[in-house]
Write a protein that holds these residues in place. Structure first.
Motif, short mmCIF file in Angstrom:
data_model
loop_
_atom_site.label_atom_id
_atom_site.label_comp_id
_atom_site.label_asym_id
_atom_site.label_seq_id
_atom_site.Cartn_x
_atom_site.Cartn_y
_atom_site.Cartn_z
N MET A 1 0.81 -1.19 0.00
CA MET A 1 0.00 0.00 0.00
C MET A 1 0.86 1.27 0.00
O MET A 1 0.49 2.25 -0.61
N ILE A 2 2.00 1.21 0.65
CA ILE A 2 2.89 2.37 0.69
C ILE A 2 3.40 2.68 -0.72
O ILE A 2 3.45 3.85 -1.12
N LYS A 3 3.71 1.64 -1.49
CA LYS A 3 4.17 1.84 -2.86
C LYS A 3 3.09 2.55 -3.68
O LYS A 3 3.37 3.47 -4.44
N THR A 4 1.84 2.14 -3.51
CA THR A 4 0.73 2.76 -4.23
C THR A 4 0.57 4.22 -3.83
O THR A 4 0.38 5.09 -4.69
N LEU A 5 0.66 4.50 -2.54
CA LEU A 5 0.52 5.88 -2.07
C LEU A 5 1.65 6.77 -2.56
O LEU A 5 1.42 7.91 -2.97
N THR A 6 2.87 6.24 -2.54
CA THR A 6 3.99 7.05 -3.01
C THR A 6 3.89 7.29 -4.52
O THR A 6 4.22 8.37 -5.01
N PHE A 7 3.39 6.29 -5.26
CA PHE A 7 3.19 6.49 -6.69
C PHE A 7 2.10 7.54 -6.95
O PHE A 7 2.23 8.38 -7.85
N ALA A 8 1.04 7.52 -6.15
CA ALA A 8 -0.03 8.52 -6.30
C ALA A 8 0.52 9.92 -6.06
O ALA A 8 0.23 10.85 -6.83
N VAL A 9 1.33 10.09 -5.03
CA VAL A 9 1.93 11.40 -4.75
C VAL A 9 2.81 11.83 -5.92
O VAL A 9 2.77 12.98 -6.37
N LEU A 10 3.59 10.90 -6.44
CA LEU A 10 4.45 11.18 -7.58
C LEU A 10 3.61 11.59 -8.80
O LEU A 10 3.91 12.58 -9.47
N HIS A 11 2.54 10.86 -9.06
CA HIS A 11 1.67 11.14 -10.20
C HIS A 11 1.03 12.53 -10.06
O HIS A 11 1.02 13.32 -11.02
N PHE A 12 0.49 12.84 -8.91
CA PHE A 12 -0.10 14.16 -8.68
C PHE A 12 0.96 15.25 -8.85
O PHE A 12 0.68 16.30 -9.44
N SER A 13 2.15 15.01 -8.35
CA SER A 13 3.23 16.00 -8.44
C SER A 13 3.63 16.26 -9.89
O SER A 13 3.83 17.42 -10.29
N VAL A 14 3.75 15.21 -10.67
CA VAL A 14 4.11 15.36 -12.08
C VAL A 14 3.00 16.09 -12.82
O VAL A 14 3.27 17.02 -13.60
N ALA A 15 1.75 15.69 -12.59
CA ALA A 15 0.62 16.34 -13.27
C ALA A 15 0.58 17.83 -12.94
O ALA A 15 0.41 18.68 -13.83
N PHE A 16 0.76 18.16 -11.67
CA PHE A 16 0.76 19.57 -11.27
C PHE A 16 1.93 20.32 -11.90
O PHE A 16 1.76 21.40 -12.48
N SER A 17 3.12 19.76 -11.79
CA SER A 17 4.32 20.44 -12.26
C SER A 17 4.27 20.73 -13.76
O SER A 17 4.56 21.85 -14.19
N ILE A 18 3.91 19.74 -14.54
CA ILE A 18 3.85 19.92 -15.99
C ILE A 18 2.79 20.95 -16.36
O ILE A 18 3.04 21.85 -17.16
N THR A 19 1.61 20.85 -15.75
CA THR A 19 0.55 21.81 -16.07
C THR A 19 0.91 23.21 -15.62
O THR A 19 0.68 24.19 -16.35
N TYR A 20 1.51 23.33 -14.46
CA TYR A 20 1.94 24.64 -13.98
C TYR A 20 2.99 25.25 -14.92
O TYR A 20 2.92 26.42 -15.27
N LEU A 21 3.95 24.43 -15.34
CA LEU A 21 4.98 24.93 -16.25
C LEU A 21 4.39 25.37 -17.59
O LEU A 21 4.85 26.33 -18.20
N LEU A 22 3.37 24.66 -18.05
CA LEU A 22 2.76 25.01 -19.33
C LEU A 22 1.83 26.22 -19.24
O LEU A 22 1.71 26.98 -20.20
#
Length: 63
Positions: A1-22
């Protein structure tokens, strides 16, 4: 479950970062970071169901 949660945080972070940069918008970046991973999760569920059916019908085809 920790792996899933850390992947979710990573996914949200990437989605935010890319959209913010664009866009330069924290609001748009935050919205995309919430919406895109949520939709992606639902799509993945159906994608996984499809592949399980495919593998059951085509056991000799390893993909």
């Amino acid at each position: 479950m920790i792996k899933t949660l850390t992947f979710a945080v990573l996914h949200f972070s990437v989605a935010f970062s890319i959209t913010y940069l664009l866009t330069g918008s924290v609001l748009v970046g935050g919205a995309v970071a919430l919406i895109e991973p949520s939709i992606n999760t639902v799509v993945f569920y159906f994608h996984d169901k499809f592949w399980k059916k495919w593998e059951a019908k085509h056991p000799s085809v390893a993909i």
